[in-house]
Design a protein around this motif. Structure first.
Motif, short mmCIF file in Angstrom:
data_model
loop_
_atom_site.label_atom_id
_atom_site.label_comp_id
_atom_site.label_asym_id
_atom_site.label_seq_id
_atom_site.Cartn_x
_atom_site.Cartn_y
_atom_site.Cartn_z
N LYS A 239 0.92 -1.26 0.08
CA LYS A 239 0.14 0.20 0.04
C LYS A 239 0.85 1.14 -0.07
O LYS A 239 0.32 2.41 -0.12
N GLN A 240 2.27 1.18 0.11
CA GLN A 240 2.97 2.28 -0.13
C GLN A 240 3.98 1.89 -1.26
O GLN A 240 5.37 1.61 -0.71
N ASP A 260 -6.54 7.69 -9.14
CA ASP A 260 -7.45 6.47 -8.84
C ASP A 260 -8.34 6.11 -9.72
O ASP A 260 -8.52 6.94 -10.89
N LEU A 290 -1.81 4.02 0.09
CA LEU A 290 -3.04 3.78 -0.73
C LEU A 290 -3.94 2.96 -0.03
O LEU A 290 -3.30 2.00 0.48
N GLU A 291 -5.06 3.11 -0.50
CA GLU A 291 -5.93 2.08 0.02
C GLU A 291 -6.34 1.13 -1.03
O GLU A 291 -5.55 1.13 -2.26
N SER A 292 -6.87 0.19 -0.72
CA SER A 292 -7.27 -1.12 -1.87
C SER A 292 -8.00 -0.52 -2.95
O SER A 292 -8.69 0.43 -2.50
N GLY A 293 -7.40 -0.91 -4.26
CA GLY A 293 -8.32 -0.36 -5.35
C GLY A 293 -7.34 -0.18 -6.52
O GLY A 293 -6.01 -0.80 -6.67
N TYR A 295 -5.54 1.87 -9.70
CA TYR A 295 -4.75 3.21 -9.53
C TYR A 295 -4.05 3.27 -11.11
O TYR A 295 -3.83 2.13 -11.89
N GLU A 320 -6.03 -6.46 -1.13
CA GLU A 320 -5.86 -6.92 0.50
C GLU A 320 -4.86 -8.24 0.49
O GLU A 320 -4.97 -9.12 -0.27
#
Length: 346
Positions: A239-240, A260, A290-293, A295, A320
């Motif tokens: 996530k980073q 995003d 960053l959140e899951s998703g 980009y 995740e």
């Protein structure tokens, strides 16, 4: 290149030397005899052939006529002498087949005019020339262009007469980067690096596109200016993430942009090349979590020559993290222990 102080800087090729010949009268009219005399003078200014320019920028022209062999032969003489002929396409658009002579001849480069929104102006002359010859060859800014006026003033003017000198300036920069470029190489580089506007591919409004000085100069030196984005891409769990891309020669800094899936910008930051690049690769790890998703990310370079174009976007998806199934060690096979001891890997 003119410098009248803040907000009064004009031109494309700083340091370029230039000469001019007067072939048009005070009312703006030129006659075949005087224009041809001026074209001949450019072949050997003051009778000295070595003083001939590398490029002749022409903001004049007339109706294109296949029987107009005199101007065509003059342009052919320039080409034979190693001179690059650049002509304004004319201001008789939007009607088709209105590119003027001598720019309509295959030996010359004809330039159409775009506005501040990169749209072809209504009045910029359109092709084709003769049957179906591609004209104009290229487009360049030509609407409301800050220009010098005698004796020491500045004003804004519009016309393909403003666009043609811009392309001449770009060619001057290209020849400064690589003095050995031939006419065909110059045209090829301008076409390969131009921004394709209007209909896909070459057309009779923009030609092969609006010229891009930065990319054309890089290509003249054998450098593409293209970015190769390396990571992140595809599916990841970090996530980073660390962003990696190939070095662009002469870039002094880079801007990283992350978007995003909804089109929102979640990260935009500049990095000095000296801080993030080594050998052939650049790498940064922003603090942004960053959140899951899904980009996408892009890179833009900057140097003393200006801003480069944005790279193509590279997509990635943050998923995740899931725990891996443990490796079972014991018991297995036939055992004599009851109750058994159960063992598994971490």
């Amino acid at each position: 290149m003119g410098d009248g102080g803040p907000m009064q800087k004009i031109g494309v090729a700083p340091g370029a030397e230039w000469i001019a010949v007067k072939a048009i009268d005070a009312q703006g009219y030129g006659f075949g005899r005087t224009l041809l005399m001026g074209m001949e003078w450019m072949l050997a200014p003051e009778g000295i052939a070595r003083l001939a320019p590398d490029i002749v920028s022409n903001s004049w022209g007339g109706t294109c006529d296949s029987s107009d062999v005199f101007f065509q032969e003059a342009v052919q003489s320039w080409r034979a002498a190693g001179i690059v002929p650049v002509f304004s396409a004319g201001n008789r658009g939007p009607k088709e087949g209105t590119v003027g002579s001598p720019g309509c001849f295959p030996e010359a480069i004809a330039v159409g005019a775009t506005d501040e929104d990169d749209k072809i102006t209504e009045w910029s002359s359109r092709g084709p020339a003769f049957k179906d010859m591609l004209k104009p060859d290229f487009a360049a800014p030509g609407d409301k262009i800050l220009s010098s006026i005698p004796p020491k003033g500045y004003a804004k003017f519009s016309g393909t007469s403003m666009a043609a000198p811009a392309v001449s300036g770009v060619i001057a920069l290209m020849l400064q980067a690589n003095p050995n470029l031939s006419f065909d190489q110059i045209v090829d580089i301008l076409g390969e690096t131009a921004l394709d506007l209007g209909k896909s591919g070459a057309d009779y409004e923009y030609g092969r596109g609006r010229v891009d000085a930065y990319k054309a100069v890089l290509a003249s030196k054998g450098e593409t200016g293209d970015y190769q984005l390396l990571a992140p891409k595809g599916n990841i769990t970090e996530k980073q993430p660390t962003y990696e891309w190939s070095v662009i020669p002469e870039a002094e800094k880079y801007q990283l942009k992350v978007i995003d899936s909804a089109g929102g910008q979640v990260l935009a930051a500049w990095y000095m090349a000296a801080d993030v690049c080594k050998d052939t690769k650049c790498s940064v790890k922003p603090a942004k979590i960053l959140e899951s998703g899904s980009y996408s990310w892009q890179i833009q370079s900057a140097s003393s020559q200006g801003l480069g174009a944005w790279s193509e976007a590279l997509a990635f998806t943050i998923e995740e993290a899931s725990l891996a199934a443990p490796e079972l060690v014991a018991p297995q096979g036939e055992i004599g222990e009851n109750p058994p001891t159960f063992e598994w890997g971490e």
